[in-house]
Scaffold this motif. Structure first.
Motif, short mmCIF file in Angstrom:
data_model
loop_
_atom_site.label_atom_id
_atom_site.label_comp_id
_atom_site.label_asym_id
_atom_site.label_seq_id
_atom_site.Cartn_x
_atom_site.Cartn_y
_atom_site.Cartn_z
N LYS A 240 40.66 16.20 49.35
CA LYS A 240 40.58 17.66 49.45
C LYS A 240 40.51 18.10 50.92
CE LYS A 240 37.73 21.66 48.19
NZ LYS A 240 36.50 22.13 47.49
N GLN B 278 43.50 20.10 53.13
CA GLN B 278 43.25 21.41 53.73
C GLN B 278 43.56 21.40 55.23
OE1 GLN B 278 39.24 22.56 52.74
NE2 GLN B 278 39.76 23.09 50.64
N SER C 204 46.33 23.74 57.07
CA SER C 204 45.94 24.67 58.13
C SER C 204 46.71 24.40 59.42
CB SER C 204 44.43 24.61 58.39
OG SER C 204 44.06 23.35 58.91
N PHE D 192 39.89 27.52 55.71
CA PHE D 192 39.07 26.54 54.99
C PHE D 192 37.84 26.24 55.83
CE2 PHE D 192 43.58 25.55 54.10
CZ PHE D 192 43.62 25.86 52.75
N CYS E 87 33.03 21.66 54.07
CA CYS E 87 33.70 21.76 52.78
C CYS E 87 32.73 21.36 51.66
CB CYS E 87 34.92 20.85 52.78
SG CYS E 87 36.10 21.17 51.46
#
Length: 297
Positions: free
Chosen positions: A196, A200, A204, A257, A261
């Motif tokens: 994950k 991200q 980005s 993001f 996280c």
């Protein structure tokens, strides 16, 4: 000012260390400091120190250096897209810069060997060159596709990011990232969290480059027809416009993001039963809703 603003890369190391010490003293005491003073110290700390180790990062690898470093390299890639030697050289420069940025902003809890660094760097550079040279040759075959050669740098950058970042952070994918709770306790290790976070970061980084590298070719096509335009203006003009784009896109893409996280504990139960079992052993029946990890930038 955000921690990714390019002006923060100009702050001398002595001021960065002072900001770190100020934050440490503030956490250890009950003395109230001015909100503006704390905000600035926090921005300086986040711009220059690694969130996992607390070590001062190298200047060229910081996100605050993305605007000055990225604008020079991107401007050159867009300006010299016609020449094969120039394409090879600037793609190599770009991947060297990206490798440094990716290493600097990795999750430092996962160690990386020199061999793994070399494989990641070589693979990303090869992916960029194969993409750039292959598409350049393809689009040069027919004159009606000649304009699309201007987009080859972006396609090469996107392809290399999809190779460079996962390989540079392969240990996170193989071993997982450490999950923490709200109190900072190390609870478990998750490979799903690694996937994950790295996904991200790849998204980005591509978003960061997209506006400048996709819109500038259209703009320059129009500018080149204007009476005042001269060829020597090509590189400085594209470099300046890339700087404007990156000034907007670096903080925006990083904000898409959160660096801290999170992952729902319920998803661990479905996708990583062993990690979920570790969480249950740590908490018993009173499980938290989410656990957290540093996804990097």
């Amino acid at each position: 000012m955000t921690s990714h603003h390019w002006r923060l890369c100009l702050v001398p190391p002595s001021q960065l260390v002072e900001a770190k010490e100020l934050l440490i003293k503030h956490r250890a005491s009950t003395k109230e400091l001015g909100t503006a003073e704390l905000r600035r110290a926090s921005a300086l700390y986040q711009s220059a120190f690694h969130p996992d180790t607390g070590e001062l990062q190298n200047l060229a690898g910081r996100m605050s250096f993305q605007v000055p470093g990225g604008m020079l390299i991107t401007g050159a890639m867009l300006a010299f897209y016609r020449s094969t030697p120039a394409v090879v050289f600037w793609q190599w420069v770009n991947q060297s810069f990206n490798a440094l940025v990716n290493y600097t902003n990795r999750n430092a809890a996962s160690a990386l060997t020199t061999q793994q660094l070399g494989v990641a760097y070589t693979s990303a550079t090869s992916a960029a060159l194969v993409t750039a040279l292959g598409l350049k040759k393809l689009f040069s075959i027919a004159k009606k596709f000649a304009f699309f050669q201007r987009y080859v740098p972006f396609m090469a950058v996107a392809a290399a990011n999809m190779v460079n970042i996962p390989l540079m952070r392969q240990n996170e994918l193989l071993s997982g990232v450490t999950l923490f709770d709200d109190s900072g306790n190390q609870v478990a290790v998750s490979k799903v969290g690694a996937v994950k976070g790295i996904s991200q970061v790849v998204g980005s980084r591509i978003l960061m480059a997209a506006p400048g590298m996709l819109l500038l070719p259209l703009l320059m096509r129009r500018v080149e027809t204007l009476r005042w335009y001269r060829t020597p203006l090509n590189l400085p003009l594209q470099t300046l416009l890339c700087g404007v784009s990156l000034t907007l896109m670096v903080p925006l893409s990083c904000a898409c993001f959160d660096q801290r996280c999170s992952i729902p504990v319920s998803s661990l139960e479905k996708k990583e039963p062993s990690a979920y079992e570790t969480v249950r052993n740590f908490y018993g029946t009173d499980l938290p809703d989410r656990l957290y990890f540093n996804k990097g930038l």
